[in-house]
Every structure is written in structure tokens, then in C-alpha cells.
Design an enzyme around this catalytic site. Sequence first.
Site, mmCIF file in Angstrom:
data_model
loop_
_atom_site.group_PDB
_atom_site.id
_atom_site.type_symbol
_atom_site.label_atom_id
_atom_site.label_comp_id
_atom_site.label_asym_id
_atom_site.label_seq_id
_atom_site.Cartn_x
_atom_site.Cartn_y
_atom_site.Cartn_z
ATOM 1 N N GLY A 35 -3.721 -1.253 -31.399
ATOM 2 C CA GLY A 35 -3.970 -2.253 -32.439
ATOM 3 C C GLY A 35 -4.608 -1.607 -33.655
ATOM 4 C CB VAL A 65 -25.818 10.032 -19.328
ATOM 5 C CG1 VAL A 65 -25.663 9.002 -18.251
ATOM 6 C CG2 VAL A 65 -26.939 9.635 -20.268
ATOM 7 C CG HIS A 124 -45.443 -5.358 2.365
ATOM 8 N ND1 HIS A 124 -45.610 -4.129 1.775
ATOM 9 C CD2 HIS A 124 -45.692 -5.199 3.697
ATOM 10 C CE1 HIS A 124 -45.969 -3.255 2.697
ATOM 11 N NE2 HIS A 124 -46.020 -3.869 3.886
HETATM 12 P P1 NAD Z 1 -25.276 12.838 -23.999
HETATM 13 O O1 NAD Z 1 -25.478 12.616 -25.449
HETATM 14 O O2 NAD Z 1 -26.010 11.992 -23.008
HETATM 15 O O3 NAD Z 1 -25.643 14.380 -23.663
HETATM 16 C C1 NAD Z 1 -25.014 15.484 -24.268
HETATM 17 C C2 NAD Z 1 -25.912 16.710 -24.140
HETATM 18 O O4 NAD Z 1 -25.154 17.878 -24.510
HETATM 19 C C3 NAD Z 1 -27.123 16.656 -25.059
HETATM 20 O O5 NAD Z 1 -28.293 16.819 -24.294
HETATM 21 C C4 NAD Z 1 -26.883 17.834 -26.028
HETATM 22 O O6 NAD Z 1 -28.093 18.456 -26.419
HETATM 23 C C5 NAD Z 1 -26.008 18.785 -25.200
HETATM 24 N N1 NAD Z 1 -25.176 19.723 -25.983
HETATM 25 C C6 NAD Z 1 -24.407 19.446 -27.065
HETATM 26 N N2 NAD Z 1 -23.746 20.561 -27.475
HETATM 27 C C7 NAD Z 1 -24.096 21.582 -26.636
HETATM 28 C C8 NAD Z 1 -23.720 22.988 -26.530
HETATM 29 N N3 NAD Z 1 -22.874 23.573 -27.369
HETATM 30 N N4 NAD Z 1 -24.287 23.728 -25.545
HETATM 31 C C9 NAD Z 1 -25.161 23.142 -24.668
HETATM 32 N N5 NAD Z 1 -25.529 21.825 -24.725
HETATM 33 C C10 NAD Z 1 -24.992 21.046 -25.685
HETATM 34 O O7 NAD Z 1 -23.699 12.763 -23.780
HETATM 35 P P2 NAD Z 1 -22.793 12.580 -22.466
HETATM 36 O O8 NAD Z 1 -23.540 12.951 -21.236
HETATM 37 O O9 NAD Z 1 -21.522 13.296 -22.785
HETATM 38 O O10 NAD Z 1 -22.548 11.015 -22.416
HETATM 39 C C11 NAD Z 1 -21.888 10.376 -23.503
HETATM 40 C C12 NAD Z 1 -22.267 8.928 -23.619
HETATM 41 O O11 NAD Z 1 -21.750 8.195 -22.529
HETATM 42 C C13 NAD Z 1 -23.764 8.722 -23.668
HETATM 43 O O12 NAD Z 1 -24.106 8.207 -24.928
HETATM 44 C C14 NAD Z 1 -24.035 7.713 -22.604
HETATM 45 O O13 NAD Z 1 -24.680 6.584 -23.134
HETATM 46 C C15 NAD Z 1 -22.690 7.274 -22.059
HETATM 47 N N6 NAD Z 1 -22.747 7.283 -20.596
HETATM 48 C C16 NAD Z 1 -23.641 6.476 -19.951
HETATM 49 C C17 NAD Z 1 -23.738 6.512 -18.581
HETATM 50 C C18 NAD Z 1 -24.735 5.639 -17.881
HETATM 51 O O14 NAD Z 1 -25.167 4.674 -18.479
HETATM 52 N N7 NAD Z 1 -25.130 5.945 -16.649
HETATM 53 C C19 NAD Z 1 -22.943 7.385 -17.840
HETATM 54 C C20 NAD Z 1 -22.061 8.201 -18.528
HETATM 55 C C21 NAD Z 1 -21.968 8.142 -19.910
#
Ligand code: NAD
Length: 483
Positions: free
Chosen positions: A122, A191, A455
Site C-alpha cells: 500500500g 534486545v 503467599h
Molecule cells: P537495539 O537497539 O535494542 O540494540 C542494538 C545494539 O547494537 C545497541 O546496543 C548498539 O549499541 C549495538 N550496535 C550498533 N552497531 C554496532 C556495531 N557496529 N558493533 C557492535 N555493536 C553495535 O536493537 P535490536 O536488538 O536489533 O532490536 C530492535 C528493536 O526491536 C528494538 O527497538 C526493540 O524495541 C525491538 N524488539 C523488542 C523485543 C522485546 O520487546 N522483547 C524483542 C526484539 C526486538
Amino acid sequence: MAKSYDVVVVGAGPAGYVCAIRCAQLGFSTACVDDWINKQGKPALGGTCLNVGCIPSKELLESSHHFANIRDHGEHYGISSRSLEMDIPGLIRSKDETVAELTQGIEGLFRANKVEWLTGRGQLQADRQVLVTPHQGDAYHIQGDHVVLAPGSVPIEIGAAPLQGDIIVDNAGALNWETCPEHLGVIGAGVIGVEMSSVWRRLGAEVTILEAMDDFLHTVDQEIAQSALKSFQRQGLQIQLGARVTATRVKDDKQQSRVEIEYEDSDGKHSITVDRLIVSVGRRPNTDAIAADDVELTFDERGFIHVGDHCETSLPGVYAIGDCVRGPMLAHKGSEEGVMVAERLAGQASHIHYEAIPWVIYTHPEIAWVGQTEEELKHAGEPYRSGTFPFMASGRAKAMNDTDGLVKVLAHAETDRVLGVHMVGPLTSELIGQAVMAMEFEGSAEDIMRTVFAHPTLSEALHEAALAVDGRPLHIPPPRKKK
Ligand code: NAD
């Protein structure tokens, strides 16, 4: 003439499909356009969350936890684990079945609510028309009185580690391996990085996570993050902080391909070789072609659609919700925005309390929080009191043999209003709901203190942490009074 609807929703992830259902419940004629094609090559509802995100990752996390728990602690429960084996293809099959059931469940909900599902891409055109480009057949226009954009997000790719087959993958690729890598590399301890590392570590991989930041989980309350880090290191995850990946090379030898990773830290340049690599360095809004060039939709510099408090865009009658707009990229945040927009279209006064959106990281122990961290309160100069309670002192956690972690309550020093609750420990993904309700109802630490908790339950840890705010926990020694 373009077919006309009261509401056209673009995107059927948790933001879009929930918005479409709520619109239909409120009596709007509603169409939902989505272009997802699943692993079996068929159109599927549910977006990233149901197809390659929250749901499949939780199935792998749950199953791998049961396996590793029996393997590593079976004796404690009186279970012999001598011939325990993990059938990884079986695990992947069962994950695929769960995904199929849930995505088909949304199809059923669409039918029951009379939401029209249009498959294809879309794109917003002028005057709230939407161009639908199906996977097969000709493109066509539909007209919405209102249009809600919910195109979600996509993984960020970095030049240092381009994806390659099933060797260098993003989160989706890491959900489909049918064998366990001997040595897994992960870029990014966010995450996705810690969740997927946990799965493959439990199934037997040596795991090295390379994280560019110096602090572990830098957005999480650091007392909680440090407790989690210790647990993860005990489980054997090798987490290298301050390590920025600069290049990767896939090396083919006779038996198998391997990945050489180059990274830099404060000691200089290093390289390691792994069997497979997950790139989890964040996600970006999936907005590249969401609007035609002549449509004046406003974006910010990172590609997020600019919206106001109620998700209204720069164009009248056009709204945007979920990962493509400001705020955390969380399924439940997108869903609530979908409900809010639908209800406001129906003249209701719905709103979202963005300060009370919970976060959960589904590792073991689980990490969950809502509200401000201690670091944020310090930075803002907000006067606060803090109370903590370790799961080590919880009878229920002890009986579960699951005592890593703690609960922390932060309350305003003068008004006692709860400002943040942070947890790492067993089932904190469920416990956090109680803290969210306390914050949603603008509760105080005393409100939690005066609440009766069953509890023995893990929830008592929240009760005790609230009591500790007032210096009077019952099941740990009270903090020493300053002389
Ligand atoms: P994130 O932003 O949580 O973490 C990415 C990490 O990669 C950061 O700590 C960053 O410093 C690091 N990084 C970036 N470039 C780098 C490099 N060249 N070398 C080493 N480290 C590097 O991103 P994600 O884990 O990919 O998740 C993406 C999104 O998906 C998040 O915003 C999250 O909210 C969402 N998500 C949520 C859940 C959950 O709620 N349980 C689960 C999965 C994903």
C-alpha cells in the site's frame, strides 16, 4: 471509481491489525492492506511480531529454556537427564505451527469483524487514496475517509556485516537454523542480541556478543542490567562491551563457511572467527515508499513519520502508528496507538500514557521495567527514594530454584508517587503488569505496601521492594540507618 472505505489501514502488524479490528468494532467500513509473504510463500497477517519477531522468538526461548533447565538442573528437580536431546528441526516445526495458528487467527478475527484484507503493497497517494500493488495482477486505487499508516520497521543493515545466506543473518534468519552453530557471533547486545544469544547458547553454541557501547543494556536501569549481566555470564555468554565491529569476511573452506569478524575496542584491533553471525544493531522505520513523491507527508531525519500526541500526521485525515513513529518499537505500544486512533475517529477521548509502557526482555532471568530508571531520575534532579528486594529472599523463587535477580521500586521522595519499577528475575514479564497498573492509576509506593499479595508468589518481591522504599522490608534486614 476507486472503492471507498471509512478507514484504510496500511500494514497488518500488531499496530495495523488491532487498529483495523477496533475501527470495524466501532462501525467503520475498514480495509487493511498488507504485503507480508510468509516462509511458505503465502500472504500472512501479523507483520514482524507474529511472523518473525515476538511470537516465534518466544517459542524458541521457552523450549530452549525447558531443555537447558532440565539438562543443567534436572537433578535438583529429581529428573534424570542422562539421555536428553534437543530435536532442533522439531523445534522449528513447532514454532512454525504456532506462527501459522496465530496468523490464521487474525484472518478469523478479520472475517468476524468484517475487516477487508487486501494483499499487496500500500502506498499513500494525494487526497487519502491508497495505491495497492498486489504480488500478482494489476495495481489499483482505494479511497479512505481516513488513512492509518502502520508499515512497521525493518532491521538496520550495516556495511561492516552485509547479510549472507544463512551464515550472516538478521533476527528472522536466526529463527530458522536447523542445526546449532558451534561458535555463534552476535553484533549488538540489545534486545534481539541477548534473546537470540540465549536460545543458541542453551542449545549448545559458544556465543560471543560484540557490543559497541561501554555499558551493558544502556537504556536499562544499571543495577538491573548489572545483575542480568552476571547471570548471563554465568550461563556462558561472552559479552564484550566497547567492541565496535568494523568488517566481516565469509571464508569458504572445504567443509563449511565461517565468518571472520574484525572489531575494535580500547585495546586496539582484534578478530575472531565464528560459524554463524547474527546482526542485531537496531531497526529503522519501514517508510521508504510509504507515500508517493507528490504527497507532503512529513518525516524526521531518521525516516520516522512525524506525528502529534494522537498520532495525527501532517496531512488531515492521515494517521501513523507503531514502529514507524516516535516512541519505543514495541508491539503493545503500536496496538494501543491503533486503538487510540480508531476511538478518536469515533469521537472518543482516548489517549496513551506513554510514561507507563512496559518493556520486557525475554531472557532468563527476564528483564522488565516501566517508568524512569535511577540514572534518568538522577539526571533530571528528581528527588526519589528507592527500595529493592532480591529474589534470593523469595520463598517461591527458592522453591522454583530460580533466585537470580531483584525488584526495584523508585518513588518520588516527597509525593511517594511511583516513578519507575525495574525487575530482573523469574517471570518478571508477568509481574511488571502489576507495576504498570500502579503507575497507570498514579499509585504511590504506600499503595503497593498496603496491597495484599498472595503467599507464596513472586509478586511478593514487588510488595517487599515497595516496603523497602520506606525502609521496612519484612523478609530482608532493613537498610542500615545513616547516623
Ligand atoms: P537495539 O537497539 O535494542 O540494540 C542494538 C545494539 O547494537 C545497541 O546496543 C548498539 O549499541 C549495538 N550496535 C550498533 N552497531 C554496532 C556495531 N557496529 N558493533 C557492535 N555493536 C553495535 O536493537 P535490536 O536488538 O536489533 O532490536 C530492535 C528493536 O526491536 C528494538 O527497538 C526493540 O524495541 C525491538 N524488539 C523488542 C523485543 C522485546 O520487546 N522483547 C524483542 C526484539 C526486538
